[in-house]
Design a protein around this motif. Structure first.
Motif, mmCIF file in Angstrom:
data_model
loop_
_atom_site.group_PDB
_atom_site.id
_atom_site.type_symbol
_atom_site.label_atom_id
_atom_site.label_comp_id
_atom_site.label_asym_id
_atom_site.label_seq_id
_atom_site.Cartn_x
_atom_site.Cartn_y
_atom_site.Cartn_z
ATOM 1 N N GLN A 10 44.276 39.638 42.423
ATOM 2 C CA GLN A 10 45.231 38.889 42.049
ATOM 3 C C GLN A 10 44.844 37.359 42.142
ATOM 4 N N PHE A 11 44.189 36.892 43.146
ATOM 5 C CA PHE A 11 43.855 35.585 43.303
ATOM 6 C C PHE A 11 42.865 35.099 42.415
ATOM 7 N N LYS A 12 42.007 35.918 41.993
ATOM 8 C CA LYS A 12 40.946 35.588 41.011
ATOM 9 C C LYS A 12 41.441 35.559 39.611
ATOM 10 N N ILE A 13 42.393 36.114 39.374
ATOM 11 C CA ILE A 13 43.174 36.037 38.141
ATOM 12 C C ILE A 13 43.935 34.858 38.114
ATOM 13 N N GLY A 14 44.806 34.659 39.327
ATOM 14 C CA GLY A 14 45.721 33.385 39.313
ATOM 15 C C GLY A 14 45.071 32.070 39.412
ATOM 16 N N LEU A 15 43.861 32.091 40.051
ATOM 17 C CA LEU A 15 43.327 30.830 40.012
ATOM 18 C C LEU A 15 42.212 30.502 39.372
ATOM 19 N N ALA A 16 42.143 31.214 38.110
ATOM 20 C CA ALA A 16 40.999 31.414 37.109
ATOM 21 C C ALA A 16 41.064 29.653 36.537
ATOM 22 N N ASP A 17 42.283 29.190 36.269
ATOM 23 C CA ASP A 17 42.340 27.853 35.599
ATOM 24 C C ASP A 17 41.985 26.822 36.492
ATOM 25 N N VAL A 18 41.890 26.814 37.926
ATOM 26 C CA VAL A 18 41.742 25.867 39.005
ATOM 27 C C VAL A 18 40.530 25.869 39.567
ATOM 28 N N TYR A 19 40.028 27.195 39.816
ATOM 29 C CA TYR A 19 38.594 27.336 40.538
ATOM 30 C C TYR A 19 37.834 28.078 39.767
ATOM 31 N N ASP A 20 36.419 28.011 39.967
ATOM 32 C CA ASP A 20 35.426 29.046 39.517
ATOM 33 C C ASP A 20 35.528 30.445 40.385
ATOM 34 N N PRO A 21 34.849 31.195 39.704
ATOM 35 C CA PRO A 21 34.885 32.642 40.712
ATOM 36 C C PRO A 21 34.742 32.483 42.065
ATOM 37 N N GLN A 22 33.281 31.555 42.131
ATOM 38 C CA GLN A 22 32.661 31.555 43.647
ATOM 39 C C GLN A 22 33.535 30.775 44.569
ATOM 40 N N GLU A 23 34.198 29.692 44.127
ATOM 41 C CA GLU A 23 35.227 29.121 44.836
ATOM 42 C C GLU A 23 36.501 29.865 45.275
ATOM 43 N N SER A 24 36.895 30.558 44.260
ATOM 44 C CA SER A 24 38.011 31.419 44.477
ATOM 45 C C SER A 24 37.801 32.412 45.521
ATOM 46 N N GLU A 25 36.444 32.850 45.412
ATOM 47 C CA GLU A 25 36.183 33.940 46.581
ATOM 48 C C GLU A 25 36.291 33.343 47.909
#
Length: 286
Positions: A10-25
């Motif tokens: 949910q967060f990785k999809i929701g934050l895709a426009d704000v952070y790259d996948p590594q930062e999201s994780e």
């Protein structure tokens, strides 16, 4: 019921426009470990762990805030620095890993000294992370912190109390330092002053430029080293004989910062790079 794995997706999809996948994780792990009071390793090892309804609701609210670019540390209200927990709010800069390296350098220097008591002043103390960390790790120091912001000093005082560190905080503007404030002579003056130029600002993430306090970040384009000049002049008057000054610096102005210290008769000037290989710290002796 949601699981840890569901939240990650949910967060990785929701934050895709704000952070790259590594930062999201990294952000998701930080939030979940804080919210569930568990280790990041355990979260990774047991992705099917179920999350209760109250926590799931809280996570939905956190995700909405993160989507605006608001830093996760401000959302959680605290962050870790040099092994200690610090309260943070938009009144203070979020402590950075490179500043931990500066603290480490000072600790190493003090431990090599034979002085029974050392007076240390941090200029632009913000959350108080520098003097509190120093006081926590060095028994033989008197720690002081100056800041222009009443709100920042309130946070710093709370951090000193929660980390059981006795630090003397002073509200003052270093650019117009009042002559009636009595100070001891300092053996070390340290500062991580504002040094971000307009050119730097244009390259920065909006979670810094839109949320962190501008007075602690930005400097005039026509005088980017204004704080370094003023603090170096202040140090000439307020350092004890053979006293040291430590700066965190803008990586683009290493040579210029060294030059301004030389012009003011500082010696034994040492420029250090941070773990990313960028010019980031300077030590000099009066």
């Amino acid at each position: 019921m949601k699981t840890v794995k569901d939240v990650f997706e949910q967060f990785k999809i929701g934050l895709a426009d704000v952070y790259d996948p590594q930062e999201s994780e990294a952000i998701i792990l930080l939030i979940l470990s804080d919210l569930l009071n568990t280790s990041k390793a355990k979260l990774k090892a047991f992705p099917e762990t179920e999350i209760g309804f109250p926590q799931a609701e809280k996570l939905t609210s956190i995700l909405q805030e993160l989507k605006t670019g608001k830093p996760v540390q401000y959302i959680l209200g605290h962050t870790e620095f040099y092994g200690l927990n610090f309260k943070v709010s938009p009144a203070v800069l979020i402590p950075r890993p490179e500043t931990e390296e500066l603290v480490q350098w000072i600790i190493e220097t003090v431990k090599q000294s034979e002085s029974p008591v050392i007076n240390i002043l941090d200029i632009g103390t913000g959350s108080g992370c520098i003097p509190i960390s120093l006081k926590h790790n060095l028994l033989n120091i008197n720690a002081f912190g100056i800041d222009i912001s009443t709100d920042a000093l309130e946070i710093a005082k709370q951090n000193a109390e929660s980390n059981k560190a006795n630090v003397n905080f002073i509200e003052a503007d270093i650019l117009n330092f009042p002559g009636d404030i009595a100070l001891p002579k300092f053996d070390i003056i340290v500062s991580n002053p504002p040094y971000v130029t307009l050119e730097d600002k244009n390259k920065m993430h909006t979670n810094v430029t839109d949320f962190e306090p501008h007075t602690a970040l930005f400097v005039p384009e026509d005088d980017p080293l204004i704080f370094y000049k003023v603090i170096a002049d202040f140090a000439k008057t307020n350092l004890s004989s053979n006293g040291l000054i430590f700066f965190e610096i803008n990586e683009s102005f290493g040579t210029e910062t060294i030059e301004l210290l030389r012009e003011r008769s500082f010696r034994n000037i040492e420029l250090r790079q941070d773990m990313s290989g960028r010019d980031r710290m300077i030590k000099a002796q009066i």
